[in-house]
Scaffold this motif. Structure first.
Motif, PDB file in Angstrom:
ATOM      1  N   GLU A  78       0.524  -1.381   0.343  1.00  0.00           N
ATOM      2  CA  GLU A  78      -0.499   0.208   0.185  1.00  0.00           C
ATOM      3  C   GLU A  78       0.977   1.329   0.086  1.00  0.00           C
ATOM      4  N   LYS A  79       1.852   1.309   0.710  1.00  0.00           N
ATOM      5  CA  LYS A  79       2.768   2.462   0.724  1.00  0.00           C
ATOM      6  C   LYS A  79       3.023   2.641  -0.906  1.00  0.00           C
ATOM      7  N   LYS A  80       3.701   1.496  -1.073  1.00  0.00           N
ATOM      8  CA  LYS A  80       4.403   1.484  -2.601  1.00  0.00           C
ATOM      9  C   LYS A  80       3.490   2.107  -3.373  1.00  0.00           C
ATOM     10  N   LEU A  81       2.598   2.197  -3.434  1.00  0.00           N
ATOM     11  CA  LEU A  81       1.813   2.538  -4.082  1.00  0.00           C
ATOM     12  C   LEU A  81       0.816   3.908  -4.000  1.00  0.00           C
ATOM     13  N   ARG A  82       1.264   4.056  -2.307  1.00  0.00           N
ATOM     14  CA  ARG A  82       0.963   5.661  -2.715  1.00  0.00           C
ATOM     15  C   ARG A  82       2.280   6.031  -3.749  1.00  0.00           C
ATOM     16  N   GLU A  83       3.603   6.124  -3.166  1.00  0.00           N
ATOM     17  CA  GLU A  83       4.643   6.322  -4.092  1.00  0.00           C
ATOM     18  C   GLU A  83       4.164   6.349  -5.643  1.00  0.00           C
ATOM     19  N   ALA A  84       4.021   5.807  -5.947  1.00  0.00           N
ATOM     20  CA  ALA A  84       3.264   5.439  -7.368  1.00  0.00           C
ATOM     21  C   ALA A  84       2.662   6.441  -7.251  1.00  0.00           C
ATOM     22  N   ALA A  85       1.753   6.949  -6.856  1.00  0.00           N
ATOM     23  CA  ALA A  85       0.910   7.750  -7.375  1.00  0.00           C
ATOM     24  C   ALA A  85       1.231   9.391  -7.413  1.00  0.00           C
ATOM     25  N   GLN A  86       2.289   8.928  -6.284  1.00  0.00           N
ATOM     26  CA  GLN A  86       3.432  10.280  -6.012  1.00  0.00           C
ATOM     27  C   GLN A  86       3.913  10.700  -6.240  1.00  0.00           C
ATOM     28  N   ARG A  87       4.762  10.150  -6.959  1.00  0.00           N
ATOM     29  CA  ARG A  87       5.811  10.489  -8.220  1.00  0.00           C
ATOM     30  C   ARG A  87       5.497  10.068  -9.640  1.00  0.00           C
ATOM     31  N   SER A  88       3.942   9.202 -10.089  1.00  0.00           N
ATOM     32  CA  SER A  88       3.496   9.610 -11.506  1.00  0.00           C
ATOM     33  C   SER A  88       4.533   8.537 -11.760  1.00  0.00           C
ATOM     34  N   LYS A  89       4.489   7.234 -10.846  1.00  0.00           N
ATOM     35  CA  LYS A  89       4.991   5.798 -12.462  1.00  0.00           C
ATOM     36  C   LYS A  89       3.766   5.183 -12.386  1.00  0.00           C
ATOM     37  N   VAL A  90       2.681   5.353 -13.785  1.00  0.00           N
ATOM     38  CA  VAL A  90       2.026   4.900 -14.094  1.00  0.00           C
ATOM     39  C   VAL A  90       2.005   3.524 -13.416  1.00  0.00           C
ATOM     40  N   GLU A  91       3.210   2.980 -14.647  1.00  0.00           N
ATOM     41  CA  GLU A  91       3.782   1.621 -14.825  1.00  0.00           C
ATOM     42  C   GLU A  91       3.443   0.816 -13.387  1.00  0.00           C
ATOM     43  N   THR A  92       4.119   0.953 -12.078  1.00  0.00           N
ATOM     44  CA  THR A  92       4.141   0.617 -10.952  1.00  0.00           C
ATOM     45  C   THR A  92       2.552   0.474 -10.432  1.00  0.00           C
ATOM     46  N   LEU A  93       1.772   1.784 -10.591  1.00  0.00           N
ATOM     47  CA  LEU A  93       0.555   2.006 -10.034  1.00  0.00           C
ATOM     48  C   LEU A  93      -0.839   0.520 -10.714  1.00  0.00           C
ATOM     49  N   LEU A  94      -0.039   0.352 -12.331  1.00  0.00           N
ATOM     50  CA  LEU A  94      -1.256  -0.161 -12.760  1.00  0.00           C
ATOM     51  C   LEU A  94      -0.491  -1.396 -12.384  1.00  0.00           C
ATOM     52  N   GLN A  95       0.542  -2.540 -12.125  1.00  0.00           N
ATOM     53  CA  GLN A  95       0.860  -3.485 -11.996  1.00  0.00           C
ATOM     54  C   GLN A  95       0.493  -3.762 -10.075  1.00  0.00           C
ATOM     55  N   LEU A  96       0.525  -2.638  -9.599  1.00  0.00           N
ATOM     56  CA  LEU A  96      -0.248  -2.883  -7.767  1.00  0.00           C
ATOM     57  C   LEU A  96      -1.591  -2.487  -7.845  1.00  0.00           C
ATOM     58  N   VAL A  97      -2.137  -2.178  -8.991  1.00  0.00           N
ATOM     59  CA  VAL A  97      -3.816  -2.249  -8.830  1.00  0.00           C
ATOM     60  C   VAL A  97      -3.964  -3.158  -9.509  1.00  0.00           C
ATOM     61  N   ASN A  98      -3.415  -3.889 -10.472  1.00  0.00           N
ATOM     62  CA  ASN A  98      -4.106  -4.865 -11.164  1.00  0.00           C
ATOM     63  C   ASN A  98      -3.658  -6.659  -9.910  1.00  0.00           C
ATOM     64  N   TYR A  99      -2.440  -6.166  -9.172  1.00  0.00           N
ATOM     65  CA  TYR A  99      -2.214  -7.265  -8.015  1.00  0.00           C
ATOM     66  C   TYR A  99      -3.218  -7.377  -6.771  1.00  0.00           C
ATOM     67  N   GLY A 100      -3.778  -6.169  -6.830  1.00  0.00           N
ATOM     68  CA  GLY A 100      -5.622  -6.343  -6.233  1.00  0.00           C
ATOM     69  C   GLY A 100      -5.353  -5.272  -4.642  1.00  0.00           C
ATOM     70  N   VAL A 101      -4.154  -4.622  -4.717  1.00  0.00           N
ATOM     71  CA  VAL A 101      -3.608  -3.538  -3.593  1.00  0.00           C
ATOM     72  C   VAL A 101      -4.529  -2.661  -3.725  1.00  0.00           C
ATOM     73  N   SER A 102      -5.203  -2.677  -2.333  1.00  0.00           N
ATOM     74  CA  SER A 102      -6.002  -0.862  -2.256  1.00  0.00           C
ATOM     75  C   SER A 102      -5.537   0.310  -2.613  1.00  0.00           C
ATOM     76  N   VAL A 103      -6.309   0.976  -3.011  1.00  0.00           N
ATOM     77  CA  VAL A 103      -5.854   2.434  -3.629  1.00  0.00           C
ATOM     78  C   VAL A 103      -6.972   3.158  -2.455  1.00  0.00           C
TER      79      VAL A 103
END
Length: 270
Positions: A78-103
């Protein structure tokens, strides 16, 4: 490094109702491990031996525990997902949400990934989060919604997307400010910025952006009549070439928004 220090790396222009350790600062709040040594006993060759566990070993042990704990793994993701949103890392964000990490998981200041995306102004990141169920009305510790942050950072497209997703235009933070209040505050900032006002073309474009923001709010609030008035101001700006001419539109817009806020407050109290 703790979660708050990892998630405090954003543009310095971004400041809204968050304390000094907010997003706009780079803070290095490393958890201070106790230097007091921890003892344990071990049996070796029939004798008792006392050994010391150094702080570095304590840290390694806790990190290993978190890594292999299901709850720890979830928190790290979940922390990595927030970091991906903060740093606009779209690919990482997609991987995490597709893995089922809470947004929708918040950090210690109750900031969600959508708060960070709104502040950054990345449309693609924001769309991904909204499509996966992010709450557009989530509030941080100071009562800021993602819409508050988009308003104060002047991201028109983000404001529009959030409103379309159901963000409340009249939501107040804990100081009673709505996103429209913050858009109006932008007008005051512009008028006091001599650097911007000294460049009429830039000043004109900045005021236009605020007009578009206010248009979006008024439409969402059901005030369709305001659109005609605001469009008239935009037309006036099209022919404005001097600071004084832009100032005239700026003053009209300030009066208009103040009146609109006053009417809105009157309805709330009735």
């Amino acid at each position: 490094m703790d979660e708050e220090s990892d998630e405090t790396e954003v543009a310095t222009s971004f400041k809204v109702n968050w304390p000094s350790e907010s997003l706009s600062l780079n803070v290095n709040n490393k958890a201070i491990l106790s230097t007091a040594a921890h003892s344990y006993s071990t049996q070796e060759h029939g004798g008792q031996f006392s050994r010391k566990v150094l702080p570095s070993r304590i840290k390694l042990r806790s990190q290993t525990s978190a890594k292999f704990s299901p709850l720890g793994h979830e928190k790290v993701a979940e922390k990595k997902l927030r970091e991906a949103a903060q740093r606009s890392k779209v690919e990482t964000l997609l991987q995490l949400v597709n893995y089922g990490v809470s947004v929708s998981s918040p950090d210690s200041k109750k900031r969600t990934a959508l708060h960070f995306a709104a502040a950054q102004g990345n449309e693609q990141t924001l769309r991904i989060l909204l499509e996966h169920g992010a709450n557009p009305n989530a509030k941080d510790l100071n009562g800021n919604t993602p819409l508050h942050l988009a308003a104060c950072t002047n991201h028109l497209r983000i404001v529009t997307l959030l409103l379309q997703a159901g963000a409340k235009a009249d939501a107040t933070d804990f100081s009673g400010k709505t996103p429209l209040d913050l858009a109006c505050s932008r007008l005051r900032v512009l008028h006091g910025d001599h650097c911007i006002r000294g460049q009429p073309s830039i000043y004109c474009e900045e005021v236009k952006q605020v007009i578009e923001l206010i248009k979006a709010y008024m439409l969402c609030l059901g005030n369709k009549q305001a659109d005609k008035t605001l469009q008239t101001m935009t037309t006036m700006l099209e022919t404005s070439t001097t600071t004084e001419e832009v100032d005239e539109v700026h003053d009209l817009l300030t009066s208009f928004t103040a009146m609109s806020l006053s009417k809105s407050a009157g309805k709330d109290n009735s």
